[in-house]
Scaffold this motif. Structure first.
Motif, PDB file in Angstrom:
ATOM      1  N   ARG A 177       0.853  -1.194   0.000  1.00 28.86           N
ATOM      2  CA  ARG A 177       0.000   0.000   0.000  1.00 28.86           C
ATOM      3  C   ARG A 177       0.897   1.255   0.000  1.00 28.86           C
ATOM      4  N   THR A 178       1.382   1.597  -1.170  1.00 23.46           N
ATOM      5  CA  THR A 178       2.330   2.701  -1.316  1.00 23.46           C
ATOM      6  C   THR A 178       1.913   3.593  -2.485  1.00 23.46           C
ATOM      7  N   PRO A 179       2.461   4.814  -2.567  1.00 25.97           N
ATOM      8  CA  PRO A 179       2.191   5.647  -3.739  1.00 25.97           C
ATOM      9  C   PRO A 179       2.629   4.982  -5.043  1.00 25.97           C
ATOM     10  N   LEU A 180       3.739   4.244  -4.997  1.00 25.21           N
ATOM     11  CA  LEU A 180       4.223   3.569  -6.198  1.00 25.21           C
ATOM     12  C   LEU A 180       3.207   2.535  -6.699  1.00 25.21           C
ATOM     13  N   SER A 181       2.645   1.751  -5.789  1.00 27.25           N
ATOM     14  CA  SER A 181       1.680   0.723  -6.202  1.00 27.25           C
ATOM     15  C   SER A 181       0.402   1.362  -6.741  1.00 27.25           C
ATOM     16  N   ASP A 182       0.011   2.492  -6.167  1.00 23.95           N
ATOM     17  CA  ASP A 182      -1.170   3.201  -6.670  1.00 23.95           C
ATOM     18  C   ASP A 182      -0.939   3.637  -8.115  1.00 23.95           C
ATOM     19  N   PHE A 183       0.254   4.151  -8.375  1.00 22.71           N
ATOM     20  CA  PHE A 183       0.582   4.618  -9.723  1.00 22.71           C
ATOM     21  C   PHE A 183       0.672   3.458 -10.715  1.00 22.71           C
ATOM     22  N   LEU A 184       1.392   2.380 -10.329  1.00 23.10           N
ATOM     23  CA  LEU A 184       1.648   1.293 -11.268  1.00 23.10           C
ATOM     24  C   LEU A 184       0.450   0.379 -11.477  1.00 23.10           C
ATOM     25  N   THR A 200     -10.371  -3.454 -10.646  1.00 26.52           N
ATOM     26  CA  THR A 200      -9.855  -4.728 -10.135  1.00 26.52           C
ATOM     27  C   THR A 200      -9.171  -4.534  -8.790  1.00 26.52           C
ATOM     28  N   HIS A 201      -8.459  -3.418  -8.623  1.00 24.17           N
ATOM     29  CA  HIS A 201      -7.709  -3.173  -7.389  1.00 24.17           C
ATOM     30  C   HIS A 201      -8.257  -1.974  -6.631  1.00 24.17           C
ATOM     31  N   THR A 202      -8.158  -2.064  -5.300  1.00 25.46           N
ATOM     32  CA  THR A 202      -8.510  -0.966  -4.407  1.00 25.46           C
ATOM     33  C   THR A 202      -7.298  -0.677  -3.534  1.00 25.46           C
ATOM     34  N   HIS A 203      -6.731   0.499  -3.684  1.00 21.95           N
ATOM     35  CA  HIS A 203      -5.454   0.798  -3.024  1.00 21.95           C
ATOM     36  C   HIS A 203      -5.520   0.658  -1.505  1.00 21.95           C
ATOM     37  N   SER A 204      -6.621   1.027  -0.914  1.00 20.04           N
ATOM     38  CA  SER A 204      -6.734   0.971   0.549  1.00 20.04           C
ATOM     39  C   SER A 204      -6.683  -0.464   1.085  1.00 20.04           C
ATOM     40  N   LYS A 205      -6.919  -1.456   0.209  1.00 18.13           N
ATOM     41  CA  LYS A 205      -6.915  -2.857   0.640  1.00 18.13           C
ATOM     42  C   LYS A 205      -5.552  -3.527   0.460  1.00 18.13           C
ATOM     43  N   PHE A 206      -4.589  -2.812  -0.094  1.00 13.27           N
ATOM     44  CA  PHE A 206      -3.257  -3.381  -0.239  1.00 13.27           C
ATOM     45  C   PHE A 206      -2.614  -3.548   1.141  1.00 13.27           C
ATOM     46  N   ILE A 207      -1.681  -4.490   1.238  1.00 16.17           N
ATOM     47  CA  ILE A 207      -1.054  -4.850   2.515  1.00 16.17           C
ATOM     48  C   ILE A 207       0.458  -4.657   2.409  1.00 16.17           C
ATOM     49  N   ASN A 208       1.027  -3.906   3.317  1.00 16.01           N
ATOM     50  CA  ASN A 208       2.480  -3.731   3.343  1.00 16.01           C
ATOM     51  C   ASN A 208       3.158  -4.959   3.937  1.00 16.01           C
ATOM     52  N   SER A 209       4.361  -5.250   3.459  1.00 14.48           N
ATOM     53  CA  SER A 209       5.087  -6.423   3.947  1.00 14.48           C
ATOM     54  C   SER A 209       5.389  -6.326   5.435  1.00 14.48           C
ATOM     55  N   THR A 210       5.648  -5.131   5.926  1.00 15.03           N
ATOM     56  CA  THR A 210       5.920  -4.964   7.355  1.00 15.03           C
ATOM     57  C   THR A 210       4.698  -5.296   8.199  1.00 15.03           C
ATOM     58  N   GLU A 211       3.507  -5.094   7.639  1.00 14.10           N
ATOM     59  CA  GLU A 211       2.284  -5.442   8.359  1.00 14.10           C
ATOM     60  C   GLU A 211       2.129  -6.957   8.468  1.00 14.10           C
ATOM     61  N   ALA A 279      13.376 -10.036  -7.147  1.00 16.16           N
ATOM     62  CA  ALA A 279      14.415  -9.099  -6.731  1.00 16.16           C
ATOM     63  C   ALA A 279      15.383  -9.803  -5.784  1.00 16.16           C
ATOM     64  N   PRO A 280      16.639  -9.403  -5.773  1.00 18.30           N
ATOM     65  CA  PRO A 280      17.591  -9.994  -4.824  1.00 18.30           C
ATOM     66  C   PRO A 280      17.128  -9.800  -3.386  1.00 18.30           C
ATOM     67  N   ARG A 281      17.472 -10.720  -2.536  1.00 23.87           N
ATOM     68  CA  ARG A 281      17.095 -10.635  -1.128  1.00 23.87           C
ATOM     69  C   ARG A 281      17.634  -9.342  -0.520  1.00 23.87           C
ATOM     70  N   GLY A 282      16.759  -8.595   0.131  1.00 22.34           N
ATOM     71  CA  GLY A 282      17.168  -7.365   0.788  1.00 22.34           C
ATOM     72  C   GLY A 282      17.328  -6.184  -0.136  1.00 22.34           C
ATOM     73  N   ALA A 283      16.930  -6.306  -1.401  1.00 27.28           N
ATOM     74  CA  ALA A 283      17.078  -5.195  -2.341  1.00 27.28           C
ATOM     75  C   ALA A 283      16.254  -3.998  -1.891  1.00 27.28           C
ATOM     76  N   TRP A 284      16.831  -2.814  -2.000  1.00 23.57           N
ATOM     77  CA  TRP A 284      16.190  -1.596  -1.522  1.00 23.57           C
ATOM     78  C   TRP A 284      14.897  -1.321  -2.293  1.00 23.57           C
ATOM     79  N   ALA A 285      13.811  -1.072  -1.572  1.00 22.73           N
ATOM     80  CA  ALA A 285      12.510  -0.667  -2.120  1.00 22.73           C
ATOM     81  C   ALA A 285      11.884  -1.710  -3.038  1.00 22.73           C
ATOM     82  N   ALA A 286      12.401  -2.936  -3.032  1.00 29.28           N
ATOM     83  CA  ALA A 286      11.876  -3.961  -3.955  1.00 29.28           C
ATOM     84  C   ALA A 286      10.453  -4.372  -3.617  1.00 29.28           C
ATOM     85  N   ALA A 287      10.057  -4.232  -2.343  1.00 35.63           N
ATOM     86  CA  ALA A 287       8.721  -4.653  -1.927  1.00 35.63           C
ATOM     87  C   ALA A 287       7.752  -3.476  -1.837  1.00 35.63           C
TER      88      ALA A 287
END
Length: 300
Positions: A177-184, A200-211, A279-287
């Motif tokens: 649930r990020t600005p990037l995902s909303d755009f893409l 098909t998608h609703t941005h408010s229903k997206f789930i962050n990996s940290t959650e 993406a490689p493990r630990g890649a910056w901003a990959a998720a």
């Protein structure tokens, strides 16, 4: 009927939406083209994690060439069967389930063209909550691109987790649930390129990996709230009397859990190659948009 069955995570509007599109599941250039191209990366991740954990559990012992062979796999929200067929072809005893009857009809029809699949692949028009009424549990539970479409995602995660055998694996694929995902995923994919049906998608229903990490750092010491109206992407829990080892150590950073307990891997789309890759493990901003999540159920 159990209390859980009264609070179904099935979103009827979402089921109706995907049921209308069900005839297009096996059109590799149509509505689900992105999922067709994403599927190899999803299978790659599943195989990699199973082999990796085999090495951890059995140091010095070579991992089997086919890490899925003979395992019991459950694909929740299987759609037309893209992942289910892949798991079955790799030797997993696979059950694909979906709340859409038309999706199951399409999946079953497509699988019927390959008689070999009849030995290792079964489909059922049912829900994950309904499976809890049966004793069978699974070595692998997958739910790909489903979490962002359910009511009460915390209750859905709890259901998925209960269907995993001790020591088994839960694999998820969803969208942050990020600005990037909303755009893409919404502005570009739905409204500009028209590669995905609008709505098909609703941005408010997206789930962050940290959650997700935070949820399993408390799970199963906490249990999901059962309000049927909860449909946003945020995962909430309520206190439970259960005193069990959490799936992810509470001391792990939410963005980098212990490798033996959980892992987050970004799924990156390369428009020049028209393909997805891990993406490689630990890649910056990959998720920050599409990502895969794996977590293992403790043995105790």
């Amino acid at each position: 009927m159990s209390l859980r069955r009264l609070y179904s995570t099935v979103n009827n509007a979402e089921i109706a939406h995907f049921s209308k599109l069900s005839a297009h599941w096996w059109d590799e250039h149509g509505e689900f083209a992105f999922l067709h191209k994403m599927n190899p990366a999803r299978v790659q991740f599943i195989q990699q994690k199973l082999k990796e954990i085999h090495h951890d559990d059995h140091p010095g012992t070579p991992a089997p060439s086919n890490s899925l062979k003979g395992l019991d796999a459950l694909d929740i929200g299987c759609g037309g069967g893209l992942l289910s067929e892949s798991l079955a072809r790799l030797g997993a005893n696979t059950l694909g389930i979906d709340a859409s009857e038309s999706n199951i009809s399409i999946a079953s029809h497509h699988a019927s063209h390959d008689p070999k699949l009849s030995r290792s692949l079964e489909y059922q028009h049912t829900t994950s909550e309904s499976l809890l009424d049966h004793p069978k549990r699974y070595d692998i539970v997958c739910s790909m691109e489903v979490l962002e479409h359910v009511n009460n995602p915390a209750l859905f995660l709890d259901t998925c987790a209960q269907l995993v055998k001790p020591g088994g694996h839960l694999f998820l694929s969803t969208i942050a649930r990020t600005p990037l995902s909303d755009f893409l995923t919404i502005f570009l994919a739905e409204h500009v390129l028209r590669k995905v049906t609008v709505g098909t998608h609703t941005h408010s229903k997206f789930i962050n990996s940290t959650e997700l990490v935070s949820f399993f750092q408390k799970y199963p010491r906490s249990k999901p709230k059962t309000e049927s109206g909860s449909s946003s992407g945020e995962l909430s829990t309520s206190p439970s009397d259960t005193d069990t080892v959490p799936w992810i150590s509470p001391h792990s950073p939410a963005n980098e859990p212990m490798r033996t307990q959980a892992e987050i891997r970004g799924l990156i789309y390369n428009p020049l190659q028209a393909n997805w890759y891990l993406a490689p493990r630990g890649a910056w901003a990959a998720a920050e948009c599409n990502y895969l999540f794996w977590v293992r159920k403790p043995l105790v």
